[in-house]
Design a protein around this motif. Structure first.
Motif, PDB file in Angstrom:
ATOM      1  N   LEU A 330       0.853  -1.247   0.045  1.00 59.13           N
ATOM      2  CA  LEU A 330      -0.025  -0.150   0.182  1.00 59.13           C
ATOM      3  C   LEU A 330       0.698   1.278   0.114  1.00 59.13           C
ATOM      4  N   SER A 331       1.913   1.170  -0.062  1.00 57.67           N
ATOM      5  CA  SER A 331       2.868   2.336   0.111  1.00 57.67           C
ATOM      6  C   SER A 331       2.786   3.312  -1.049  1.00 57.67           C
ATOM      7  N   PRO A 332       2.653   2.785  -2.182  1.00 58.36           N
ATOM      8  CA  PRO A 332       2.663   3.892  -3.415  1.00 58.36           C
ATOM      9  C   PRO A 332       1.245   4.578  -3.067  1.00 58.36           C
ATOM     10  N   LEU A 333       0.282   4.356  -2.122  1.00 55.32           N
ATOM     11  CA  LEU A 333      -1.074   5.097  -2.180  1.00 55.32           C
ATOM     12  C   LEU A 333      -0.702   6.285  -1.102  1.00 55.32           C
ATOM     13  N   PHE A 334       0.260   6.261  -0.322  1.00 59.40           N
ATOM     14  CA  PHE A 334       0.749   7.411   0.604  1.00 59.40           C
ATOM     15  C   PHE A 334       1.987   7.990   0.224  1.00 59.40           C
ATOM     16  N   GLU A 335       2.055   9.456   0.684  1.00 56.45           N
ATOM     17  CA  GLU A 335       3.029  10.273   0.506  1.00 56.45           C
ATOM     18  C   GLU A 335       4.199   9.780   1.520  1.00 56.45           C
ATOM     19  N   GLU A 336       4.050   9.376   2.869  1.00 50.26           N
ATOM     20  CA  GLU A 336       4.868   9.193   3.676  1.00 50.26           C
ATOM     21  C   GLU A 336       5.531   7.867   3.608  1.00 50.26           C
ATOM     22  N   LEU A 355      -0.661  10.086   7.662  1.00 50.45           N
ATOM     23  CA  LEU A 355      -0.670   9.907   6.389  1.00 50.45           C
ATOM     24  C   LEU A 355      -1.483  10.869   5.692  1.00 50.45           C
ATOM     25  N   THR A 356      -0.993  10.926   4.248  1.00 50.38           N
ATOM     26  CA  THR A 356      -1.645  11.724   3.172  1.00 50.38           C
ATOM     27  C   THR A 356      -1.737  10.916   1.968  1.00 50.38           C
ATOM     28  N   LEU A 357      -2.697  11.109   1.322  1.00 53.96           N
ATOM     29  CA  LEU A 357      -3.027  10.325   0.137  1.00 53.96           C
ATOM     30  C   LEU A 357      -1.801  10.756  -1.015  1.00 53.96           C
ATOM     31  N   SER A 358      -1.168  10.031  -1.852  1.00 54.34           N
ATOM     32  CA  SER A 358      -0.275  10.553  -2.866  1.00 54.34           C
ATOM     33  C   SER A 358      -0.822  10.966  -3.976  1.00 54.34           C
ATOM     34  N   GLU A 359      -0.176  11.855  -4.566  1.00 57.04           N
ATOM     35  CA  GLU A 359      -0.771  12.388  -6.022  1.00 57.04           C
ATOM     36  C   GLU A 359      -0.658  11.310  -7.057  1.00 57.04           C
ATOM     37  N   ARG A 360      -0.072  10.268  -6.977  1.00 56.48           N
ATOM     38  CA  ARG A 360      -0.200   9.126  -7.904  1.00 56.48           C
ATOM     39  C   ARG A 360      -1.585   8.384  -7.724  1.00 56.48           C
ATOM     40  N   ARG A 361      -2.285   8.490  -6.768  1.00 57.29           N
ATOM     41  CA  ARG A 361      -3.468   7.764  -6.460  1.00 57.29           C
ATOM     42  C   ARG A 361      -4.588   7.737  -7.562  1.00 57.29           C
ATOM     43  N   HIS A 362      -4.619   9.124  -8.332  1.00 60.02           N
ATOM     44  CA  HIS A 362      -5.463   9.214  -9.379  1.00 60.02           C
ATOM     45  C   HIS A 362      -5.346   8.138 -10.543  1.00 60.02           C
ATOM     46  N   GLU A 363      -3.991   7.739 -10.611  1.00 62.12           N
ATOM     47  CA  GLU A 363      -3.734   6.522 -11.707  1.00 62.12           C
ATOM     48  C   GLU A 363      -4.429   5.230 -11.402  1.00 62.12           C
TER      49      GLU A 363
END
Length: 375
Positions: A330-336, A355-363
């Motif tokens: 799940l690490s790619p889903l979060f910035e930290e 935790l904050t959701l990563s910018e990549r989540r939109h993919e």
């Protein structure tokens, strides 16, 4: 008047794995290899400008059901005081009472419940573990993702060594293949490779019957395993109790149980040495804490399953020194990123879950829904 919930935002994401993985359920033909993790996120906004993040997940199937249920009940949170977590949990349960108090229904609630705890800790300016009353700032950590059955044994050994060199404290490998001799061969090779003093666990993913599990347990007593995980069907509490009484090696199970009563039955029967509740599966932080209190009363160890991003906090707040499972899916889903050193995972010093959701989540977004001012 206190703070009020003004918005709820839900997301359904399919996070791909770098490589497909297989455990004993695949080796025995019960499931296909795992290629992605589906995640239900819940972001709760308040009048005071706070935003809490929670999430649930599924493997292979079920997240669409979670997402659909969450959409049906989410507006029950609007206008409510986010600090009233217990009352809101009951409100969400009753909103979907006709579909029961376990499984997809409560796993949908888990995302909102965890988000409410995140809001509460953020309001206090504390990591969730500190809000609950931490016993330690770091918890023991073991790696699972390097020990799956699709990997040749040389790869498993290499990844185990890499994990230990990176600060991981223990190694778990998968067993439960149709040929138990192959399990024993792989296990002996890993034990020799990492040394007799390195904590080592095995996980059979529910693939043995009672006689087979007993034979395996007796065959590996001399290896000094930390535990044998899911040797039997997850709901065979009596069988696990018999096995626990017959073996010196502790039994670990509980990750597949999606309701508090089933986990309590394991505790009552003394069926485990390590209880493995899972916050998203059991319905959120609120029911998890009920289970943890009973486990501590029974003098059990707790090793929560998967979602290290949540469980590092709960393990740190448990009176007995716990293990947390390192799986980076799940690490790619979060910035930290979580910090690991000296065999332990550190509790983040950021407020809430940190935790904050990563910018990549939109993919990976499959669907979303917004309620209140988030609409």
């Amino acid at each position: 008047m206190g703070d009020r919930i003004t918005s709820v935002r839900l997301g359904h994401y399919a996070v791909p794995l770098a490589h497909a993985v297989s455990d004993a359920k695949v080796a025995t033909g019960r499931q296909r290899p795992l290629t992605q993790i589906d995640v239900l996120t819940c972001e709760i906004g308040t009048d005071d400008g706070l935003t809490g993040l929670g999430f649930s997940y599924t493997t292979r199937a079920g997240c669409r059901a979670q997402f659909a249920h969450a959409k049906e009940i989410a507006d029950n949170l609007l206008g409510e005081d986010p600090s009233d977590i217990g009352r809101l949990y009951e409100r969400l349960l009753w909103a979907g009472a006709s579909v029961g108090r376990s499984g997809a229904a409560t796993q949908a609630i888990a995302s909102a419940d965890t988000a409410l705890w995140d809001v509460k800790a953020r309001r206090a300016g504390l990591p969730l573990a500190k809000l609950m009353g931490a016993h330690r700032d770091a918890v023991r950590v073991y790696n699972t993702s390097g020990g799956y059955l699709q990997a040749p044994i040389e790869e498993v050994k290499e990844r185990a060594a890499r994990s230990l060199a990176g600060g991981i404290g223990g190694i778990k490998i998968k067993v439960g293949q149709p040929d138990m001799k192959e399990d024993l061969r792989r296990l002996a090779a890993v034990r020799e490779h990492i040394g007799e003093d390195t904590p080592l666990m095995v996980d059979a993913n529910q693939q043995w019957d009672r006689p087979s599990a007993l034979r395996f347990g007796r065959a590996v007593e001399e290896l000094g395993l930390v535990w044998i995980e899911e040797p039997l069907d997850a709901y065979d509490a009596e069988g696990h109790a018999q096995l626990a009484a017959a073996l010196d090696t502790p039994i670990a199970t509980g990750e597949m149980l999606a309701g508090v009563p089933d986990l309590v039955r394991l505790i009552d029967l003394r069926a485990v040495g390590f209880l493995q509740p899972d916050v998203p599966r059991v319905g959120g932080v609120t029911p998890y804490l009920k289970v943890a209190a009973l486990a501590d009363h029974a003098h059990l160890q707790v090793a929560p399953h998967f979602v290290m991003e949540i469980h590092v906090h709960l393990a740190a707040a448990y009176p007995r020194d716990s293990w947390v499972e390192h799986i980076e899916w799940l690490s790619p889903l979060f910035e930290e990123r979580l910090e690991i050193d000296g065999g332990r995972m550190r509790v983040p010093d950021r407020p809430g879950l940190g935790l904050t959701l990563s910018e990549r989540r939109h993919e990976w977004l499959l669907d979303d829904a917004r309620f209140g001012t988030a609409e």
